[in-house]
Motif scaffolding. Structure first.
Motif, PDB file in Angstrom:
ATOM      1  N   ALA A 169       0.822  -1.213   0.000  1.00 19.63           N
ATOM      2  CA  ALA A 169       0.000   0.000   0.000  1.00 19.63           C
ATOM      3  C   ALA A 169       0.858   1.266   0.000  1.00 19.63           C
ATOM      4  O   ALA A 169       0.409   2.312  -0.470  1.00 19.63           O
ATOM      5  N   ALA A 170       2.086   1.170   0.495  1.00 16.22           N
ATOM      6  CA  ALA A 170       2.980   2.334   0.552  1.00 16.22           C
ATOM      7  C   ALA A 170       3.890   2.403  -0.672  1.00 16.22           C
ATOM      8  O   ALA A 170       4.909   3.086  -0.645  1.00 16.22           O
ATOM      9  N   GLY A 171       3.527   1.704  -1.732  1.00 17.12           N
ATOM     10  CA  GLY A 171       4.323   1.769  -2.955  1.00 17.12           C
ATOM     11  C   GLY A 171       5.578   0.918  -2.896  1.00 17.12           C
ATOM     12  O   GLY A 171       6.592   1.264  -3.499  1.00 17.12           O
ATOM     13  N   PHE A 172       5.520  -0.177  -2.140  1.00 11.96           N
ATOM     14  CA  PHE A 172       6.622  -1.134  -2.028  1.00 11.96           C
ATOM     15  C   PHE A 172       7.873  -0.512  -1.409  1.00 11.96           C
ATOM     16  O   PHE A 172       8.994  -0.766  -1.831  1.00 11.96           O
ATOM     17  N   VAL A 173       7.631   0.308  -0.373  1.00  9.61           N
ATOM     18  CA  VAL A 173       8.718   0.911   0.395  1.00  9.61           C
ATOM     19  C   VAL A 173       8.707   0.275   1.778  1.00  9.61           C
ATOM     20  O   VAL A 173       7.660   0.164   2.409  1.00  9.61           O
ATOM     21  N   ILE A 174       9.880  -0.143   2.245  1.00 13.80           N
ATOM     22  CA  ILE A 174       9.995  -0.679   3.598  1.00 13.80           C
ATOM     23  C   ILE A 174      10.494   0.442   4.500  1.00 13.80           C
ATOM     24  O   ILE A 174      11.602   0.950   4.318  1.00 13.80           O
ATOM     25  N   TYR A 175       9.655   0.815   5.467  1.00  8.61           N
ATOM     26  CA  TYR A 175      10.026   1.848   6.425  1.00  8.61           C
ATOM     27  C   TYR A 175      10.686   1.194   7.640  1.00  8.61           C
ATOM     28  O   TYR A 175      10.720  -0.026   7.762  1.00  8.61           O
ATOM     29  N   ASP A 176      11.181   2.021   8.544  1.00  9.76           N
ATOM     30  CA  ASP A 176      11.937   1.511   9.690  1.00  9.76           C
ATOM     31  C   ASP A 176      11.107   0.691  10.671  1.00  9.76           C
ATOM     32  O   ASP A 176      11.644  -0.136  11.392  1.00  9.76           O
ATOM     33  N   SER A 177       9.805   0.952  10.728  1.00 14.03           N
ATOM     34  CA  SER A 177       8.949   0.185  11.633  1.00 14.03           C
ATOM     35  C   SER A 177       7.562   0.065  11.018  1.00 14.03           C
ATOM     36  O   SER A 177       7.190   0.839  10.130  1.00 14.03           O
ATOM     37  N   ILE A 178       6.806  -0.885  11.505  1.00 13.25           N
ATOM     38  CA  ILE A 178       5.428  -1.038  11.044  1.00 13.25           C
ATOM     39  C   ILE A 178       4.636   0.217  11.404  1.00 13.25           C
ATOM     40  O   ILE A 178       3.827   0.705  10.619  1.00 13.25           O
ATOM     41  N   SER A 179       4.908   0.780  12.566  1.00 14.17           N
ATOM     42  CA  SER A 179       4.193   1.977  13.009  1.00 14.17           C
ATOM     43  C   SER A 179       4.458   3.186  12.127  1.00 14.17           C
ATOM     44  O   SER A 179       3.626   4.079  12.036  1.00 14.17           O
ATOM     45  N   GLU A 180       5.599   3.224  11.475  1.00 20.88           N
ATOM     46  CA  GLU A 180       5.903   4.360  10.606  1.00 20.88           C
ATOM     47  C   GLU A 180       4.949   4.422   9.413  1.00 20.88           C
ATOM     48  O   GLU A 180       4.745   5.491   8.832  1.00 20.88           O
ATOM     49  N   TYR A 181       4.342   3.317   9.069  1.00 22.62           N
ATOM     50  CA  TYR A 181       3.374   3.324   7.968  1.00 22.62           C
ATOM     51  C   TYR A 181       2.170   4.199   8.290  1.00 22.62           C
ATOM     52  O   TYR A 181       1.479   4.658   7.391  1.00 22.62           O
ATOM     53  N   ALA A 182       1.914   4.459   9.573  1.00 20.27           N
ATOM     54  CA  ALA A 182       0.813   5.346   9.960  1.00 20.27           C
ATOM     55  C   ALA A 182       1.019   6.743   9.400  1.00 20.27           C
ATOM     56  O   ALA A 182       0.051   7.459   9.134  1.00 20.27           O
ATOM     57  N   LEU A 183       2.264   7.130   9.207  1.00 20.22           N
ATOM     58  CA  LEU A 183       2.577   8.457   8.684  1.00 20.22           C
ATOM     59  C   LEU A 183       2.423   8.527   7.164  1.00 20.22           C
ATOM     60  O   LEU A 183       2.266   9.608   6.607  1.00 20.22           O
ATOM     61  N   HIS A 184       2.455   7.386   6.487  1.00 24.35           N
ATOM     62  CA  HIS A 184       2.436   7.352   5.024  1.00 24.35           C
ATOM     63  C   HIS A 184       1.132   6.813   4.440  1.00 24.35           C
ATOM     64  O   HIS A 184       0.717   7.248   3.366  1.00 24.35           O
ATOM     65  N   ILE A 185       0.534   5.863   5.122  1.00 24.21           N
ATOM     66  CA  ILE A 185      -0.752   5.295   4.675  1.00 24.21           C
ATOM     67  C   ILE A 185      -1.697   5.238   5.891  1.00 24.21           C
ATOM     68  O   ILE A 185      -2.077   4.177   6.348  1.00 24.21           O
ATOM     69  N   PRO A 186      -2.086   6.404   6.417  1.00 21.77           N
ATOM     70  CA  PRO A 186      -2.821   6.436   7.694  1.00 21.77           C
ATOM     71  C   PRO A 186      -4.148   5.686   7.678  1.00 21.77           C
ATOM     72  O   PRO A 186      -4.482   5.009   8.654  1.00 21.77           O
ATOM     73  N   LEU A 187      -4.889   5.774   6.585  1.00 18.48           N
ATOM     74  CA  LEU A 187      -6.181   5.085   6.551  1.00 18.48           C
ATOM     75  C   LEU A 187      -6.004   3.573   6.535  1.00 18.48           C
ATOM     76  O   LEU A 187      -6.663   2.849   7.295  1.00 18.48           O
ATOM     77  N   VAL A 188      -5.126   3.076   5.703  1.00 21.07           N
ATOM     78  CA  VAL A 188      -4.856   1.629   5.645  1.00 21.07           C
ATOM     79  C   VAL A 188      -4.332   1.152   6.996  1.00 21.07           C
ATOM     80  O   VAL A 188      -4.749   0.109   7.504  1.00 21.07           O
ATOM     81  N   PHE A 189      -3.427   1.927   7.572  1.00 20.48           N
ATOM     82  CA  PHE A 189      -2.854   1.582   8.876  1.00 20.48           C
ATOM     83  C   PHE A 189      -3.952   1.478   9.932  1.00 20.48           C
ATOM     84  O   PHE A 189      -4.057   0.474  10.641  1.00 20.48           O
ATOM     85  N   ALA A 190      -4.769   2.523  10.058  1.00 13.84           N
ATOM     86  CA  ALA A 190      -5.806   2.553  11.095  1.00 13.84           C
ATOM     87  C   ALA A 190      -6.853   1.456  10.884  1.00 13.84           C
ATOM     88  O   ALA A 190      -7.251   0.791  11.841  1.00 13.84           O
ATOM     89  N   LEU A 191      -7.289   1.273   9.651  1.00 21.05           N
ATOM     90  CA  LEU A 191      -8.295   0.235   9.385  1.00 21.05           C
ATOM     91  C   LEU A 191      -7.752  -1.164   9.677  1.00 21.05           C
ATOM     92  O   LEU A 191      -8.438  -1.991  10.287  1.00 21.05           O
ATOM     93  N   THR A 192      -6.525  -1.417   9.260  1.00 16.28           N
ATOM     94  CA  THR A 192      -5.954  -2.752   9.439  1.00 16.28           C
ATOM     95  C   THR A 192      -5.695  -3.046  10.912  1.00 16.28           C
ATOM     96  O   THR A 192      -6.059  -4.117  11.410  1.00 16.28           O
ATOM     97  N   LEU A 193      -5.066  -2.119  11.612  1.00 18.54           N
ATOM     98  CA  LEU A 193      -4.807  -2.370  13.030  1.00 18.54           C
ATOM     99  C   LEU A 193      -6.090  -2.304  13.855  1.00 18.54           C
ATOM    100  O   LEU A 193      -6.185  -2.962  14.891  1.00 18.54           O
TER     101      LEU A 193
END
Length: 181
Positions: free
Chosen positions: A39-63
């Protein structure tokens, strides 16, 4: 009498579907980092939680779905560990509400610790003596994954969290199937 048989048969199907649905969700829990990565364009960020900053809706819905899974399991299950599943689920809600930046960083890490270490506690403390060795091994695996990041610096928090999700997913799946308790 036929009415009663049909009700019993329907109840068995409902229990099977509920169990099957839970099993699918616990396996799906393990795939969350893949979903975030895609969902973040195939980018691996430093933590799973960092995805909240880049894909907030997907992050919030999934968690939110994960939180619901643990809260529902705690509410529906009858037994001694019911209340602790609720704590783990609400810790996941805390991870959604408090991101890892600014003033909310400390609550975020507290909720993350409650989720991961609470899962370890839950696996070990509430297992029967017969299966406790499996729970201890799962807990050691999870903590070794975290140590690989926080103590030895082998990899980022992203990988530690994903590796740490494996024993939780496997344990919950085996528990759902009735293989362990």
């Amino acid at each position: 009498m036929n009415w009663l048989r049909s009700k019993i048969r329907a109840a068995k199907i409902d229990v099977f579907r509920f169990t099957e649905g839970q099993l699918i969700q616990y396996v799906g829990f393990l795939l969350i980092p893949l979903l975030f990565w895609a969902a973040a364009g195939f980018v691996i960020y430093d933590s799973i939680s960092e995805y909240a900053l880049h894909i907030p809706l997907v992050f919030a819905l999934t968690l939110g779905w994960v939180a619901k899974l643990f809260i529902q399991n705690g509410y529906v299950s009858i037994g001694r560990k019911q209340w602790f599943e609720l704590i783990i689920g609400w810790a996941m809600v805390g991870l959604i509400v408090f991101d890892m930046e600014g003033n909310t960083k400390i609550p975020h890490y507290i909720f993350a610790t409650i989720f991961f270490e609470g899962s370890v506690f839950n696996m070990i403390y509430y297992s029967s003596g017969r299966y406790r060795i499996f729970a201890i091994l799962f807990g050691l695996f999870l903590n070794f994954a975290m140590a690989g990041c926080f103590i030895w610096g082998w990899y980022s928090i992203f990988w530690a969290e994903w590796i740490g999700m494996l024993p939780i997913s496997v344990h919950k799946s085996l528990e759902t199937l009735g293989i362990i308790d």
